[in-house]
Design a protein around this motif. Structure first.
Motif, PDB file in Angstrom:
ATOM      1  N   TRP A  63      38.230  39.024  43.907  1.00 45.77           N
ATOM      2  CA  TRP A  63      39.207  38.120  43.290  1.00 45.77           C
ATOM      3  C   TRP A  63      40.023  38.833  42.225  1.00 45.77           C
ATOM      4  O   TRP A  63      41.212  38.548  42.045  1.00 45.77           O
ATOM      5  N   ASN A  64      39.391  39.768  41.500  1.00 44.99           N
ATOM      6  CA  ASN A  64      40.123  40.534  40.501  1.00 44.99           C
ATOM      7  C   ASN A  64      41.185  41.403  41.148  1.00 44.99           C
ATOM      8  O   ASN A  64      42.297  41.541  40.632  1.00 44.99           O
ATOM      9  N   CYS A  65      40.848  41.982  42.291  1.00 45.71           N
ATOM     10  CA  CYS A  65      41.804  42.814  43.027  1.00 45.71           C
ATOM     11  C   CYS A  65      42.979  41.953  43.495  1.00 45.71           C
ATOM     12  O   CYS A  65      44.145  42.338  43.324  1.00 45.71           O
ATOM     13  N   PHE A  66      42.684  40.790  44.052  1.00 51.01           N
ATOM     14  CA  PHE A  66      43.726  39.889  44.537  1.00 51.01           C
ATOM     15  C   PHE A  66      44.661  39.468  43.403  1.00 51.01           C
ATOM     16  O   PHE A  66      45.893  39.550  43.523  1.00 51.01           O
ATOM     17  N   LEU A  70      48.643  40.516  42.657  1.00 49.95           N
ATOM     18  CA  LEU A  70      49.607  39.416  42.538  1.00 49.95           C
ATOM     19  C   LEU A  70      50.344  39.480  41.200  1.00 49.95           C
ATOM     20  O   LEU A  70      51.562  39.249  41.133  1.00 49.95           O
ATOM     21  N   LYS A  71      49.632  39.821  40.145  1.00 49.91           N
ATOM     22  CA  LYS A  71      50.227  39.872  38.806  1.00 49.91           C
ATOM     23  C   LYS A  71      51.142  41.073  38.632  1.00 49.91           C
ATOM     24  O   LYS A  71      52.246  40.965  38.074  1.00 49.91           O
ATOM     25  N   ASP A 149      50.241  51.538  45.032  1.00 56.09           N
ATOM     26  CA  ASP A 149      50.345  50.581  43.947  1.00 56.09           C
ATOM     27  C   ASP A 149      51.571  50.920  43.105  1.00 56.09           C
ATOM     28  O   ASP A 149      52.372  51.772  43.469  1.00 56.09           O
ATOM     29  N   GLN A 150      51.717  50.292  41.970  1.00 48.82           N
ATOM     30  CA  GLN A 150      52.896  50.513  41.152  1.00 48.82           C
ATOM     31  C   GLN A 150      53.025  51.966  40.700  1.00 48.82           C
ATOM     32  O   GLN A 150      54.104  52.530  40.672  1.00 48.82           O
ATOM     33  N   ALA A 151      51.905  52.581  40.350  1.00 50.08           N
ATOM     34  CA  ALA A 151      51.944  53.962  39.877  1.00 50.08           C
ATOM     35  C   ALA A 151      52.442  54.904  40.951  1.00 50.08           C
ATOM     36  O   ALA A 151      53.230  55.814  40.706  1.00 50.08           O
ATOM     37  N   THR A 152      51.977  54.690  42.184  1.00 46.51           N
ATOM     38  CA  THR A 152      52.381  55.553  43.289  1.00 46.51           C
ATOM     39  C   THR A 152      53.830  55.325  43.672  1.00 46.51           C
ATOM     40  O   THR A 152      54.558  56.263  43.999  1.00 46.51           O
TER      41      THR A 152
END
Length: 319
Positions: A63-66, A70-71, A149-152
Motif C-alpha cells: 500500500w505504501n508503494c501504491f 500515486l503521490k 521513477d521520478q529520479a530516473t
C-alpha cells in the motif's frame, strides 16, 4: 503470465462458446482483456517496483508503494509501461486461442469428449511456452518503463530514460540486437508454464461451482469471475519466484558491464538468495493477489457485454 493474463480464462470460455462465430468471440475476448488490463496494471506496476532491488527499499509495503507512486507520479505513474501489453492483448488472445486448441486437438481422439484435467494442464503449459516468445520482449519493455521513477525520468537522474515502448525497443536493440530484446527468455518460459496450473485450477473451480445436473458451460458470469480469480492466484503462485527472477534479469540494462550482469536464471537465483534470503522470491506477491478478482470481474463483465453487442442471439447462453 502477461499483465493481460486475466484474458486467458476467456480462451477457455471462447473454446466452449465459439460455435460458428470465432470472430465475435475473439473481438469480445480482446476487448475484455483490455478492460482487465486497465484495472490490473496499477497493481502490476506495484509488483514490479517491489520486485526491483534498486526500488524496493524505497517502499515499506504494497500500500505504501501504491500511495507513493500515486503521490509522486500521479495516476500516470501507475500506468507506466501499459502500452506494450495493451498492444499485445489481441496477439496473445489470438495465439492462445489457436495454440490451446491445437494442443487439445492432438491429445483428444474424439473432439466431442470432455477433456481430462491432465489434457487441460498439458495444453495450458504448451500454450504458455509458445506464448513466451511473444511475451518476453513485451515484458522487457513493460518492466523497464515501470521501473522508471521520478529520479530516473528526470534529466539529472541516473539510468536510461525511455520515452515509450518503441523507444525502449529501439534503445535495447541498438545496444545488443535481437538477443538483448529477448533478455530473460528462459525465466519467461519458466514463468509462463504457470498457464498449465492456471487452466487446470480454472477447470477444477468451474466444476466445483457447477450445480449438479448442469454443465460448466452454463455457469453464470459471477461464478466464472470467482473461478477465474482463484485460478489466477493459483497460476501466479505456482511459478511466482520465477517472475521475480525474470524481473531482476530484465531490469538489468545492456549498458551495465557484462561482468556485473546475471549469466542466467541459476546465477540470478544464487545472487538473490545469497544477498536477500528466501523471502526475496515472493516480493510483490500481495499486489498480485489483490489484482486477481477485480481484473477478472472487469474482464468477464466487458467480455459478456461485448459479446452480447456483437451476437445478440447469444444473450441466453451467457445469462
Amino acid at each position: 503470465m502477461l499483465d493481460c493474463d486475466e484474458s486467458i480464462a476467456l480462451v477457455h470460455v471462447q473454446e466452449e462458446t465459439a460455435g460458428g462465430d470465432w470472430t465475435s468471440n475473439f473481438v469480445a475476448g480482446t476487448i475484455g482483456g483490455i478492460a482487465g488490463l486497465c484495472v490490473g496494471h496499477p497493481w502490476d506496476t506495484v509488483k514490479v517496483r517491489l520486485q526491483s532491488k534498486e526500488l524496493a527499499s524505497k517502499y515499506s509495503g504494497t500500500w505504501n508503494c501504491f500511495s507513493t507512486i500515486l503521490k509522486q507520479e500521479k495516476v500516470k505513474g501507475l500506468y507506466k509501461g501499459m502500452a506494450s501489453p495493451m498492444v499485445g492483448v489481441a496477439l496473445v488472445n489470438a495465439l492462445l486461442f489457436g495454440v490451446y486448441g491445437f494442443f487439445m486437438d492432438i491429445q483428444m481422439k474424439n473432439p466431442s469428449d470432455d477433456p481430462t484435467l491432465l489434457q487441460i494442464y498439458l495444453a495450458g503449459t504448451g500454450s504458455g511456452i509458445v506464448n513466451s516468445f511473444i511475451s518476453c520482449p513485451m515484458e522487457l519493455s513493460k518492466i523497464r518503463l515501470q521501473n522508471q521513477d521520478q529520479a530516473t525520468s528526470s534529466k539529472g537522474g541516473a539510468g536510461t530514460f525511455y520515452k515509450g515502448p518503441m523507444d525502449c525497443f529501439k534503445q535495447t536493440y541498438r545496444q545488443g540486437g535481437v538477443r538483448a530484446c529477448y533478455r530473460g527468455l528462459w525465466s519467461t518460459i519458466l514463468r509462463e508454464t504457470s498457464y498449465g496450473p492456471y487452466f487446470l485450477s480454472y477447470e477444477i473451480f468451474c466444476r466445483a461451482l457447477t450445480p449438479e445436473g448442469q454443465r460448466t458451460q452454463d455457469l453464470s458470469s459471477a461464478r466464472l469471475v470467482v473461478a477465474g480469480g482463484f485460478a489466477g492466484i493459483a497460476g501466479w503462485m505456482s511459478t511466482y519466484p520465477t517472475d521475480v527472477i525474470k524481473t531482476r534479469i530484465q531490469s538489468q540494462l545492456d549498458s551495465i558491464p557484462k561482468a556485473q550482469q546475471f549469466k542466467g536464471v541459476w546465477d540470478c537465483t544464487k545472487h538473490m538468495y545469497r544477498e536477500e534470503g528466501f523471502r526475496v522470491f515472493f516480493k510483490g506477491v500481495n499486489a498480485t493477489v489483490i489484482r486477481a478478482f477485480p481484473c477478472n470481474a472487469a474482464t468477464f463483465l466487458v467480455y459478456s457485454l461485448a459479446l452480447r453487442a456483437l451476437m445478440p442471439a447469444s444473450d441466453e447462453a451467457l445469462a
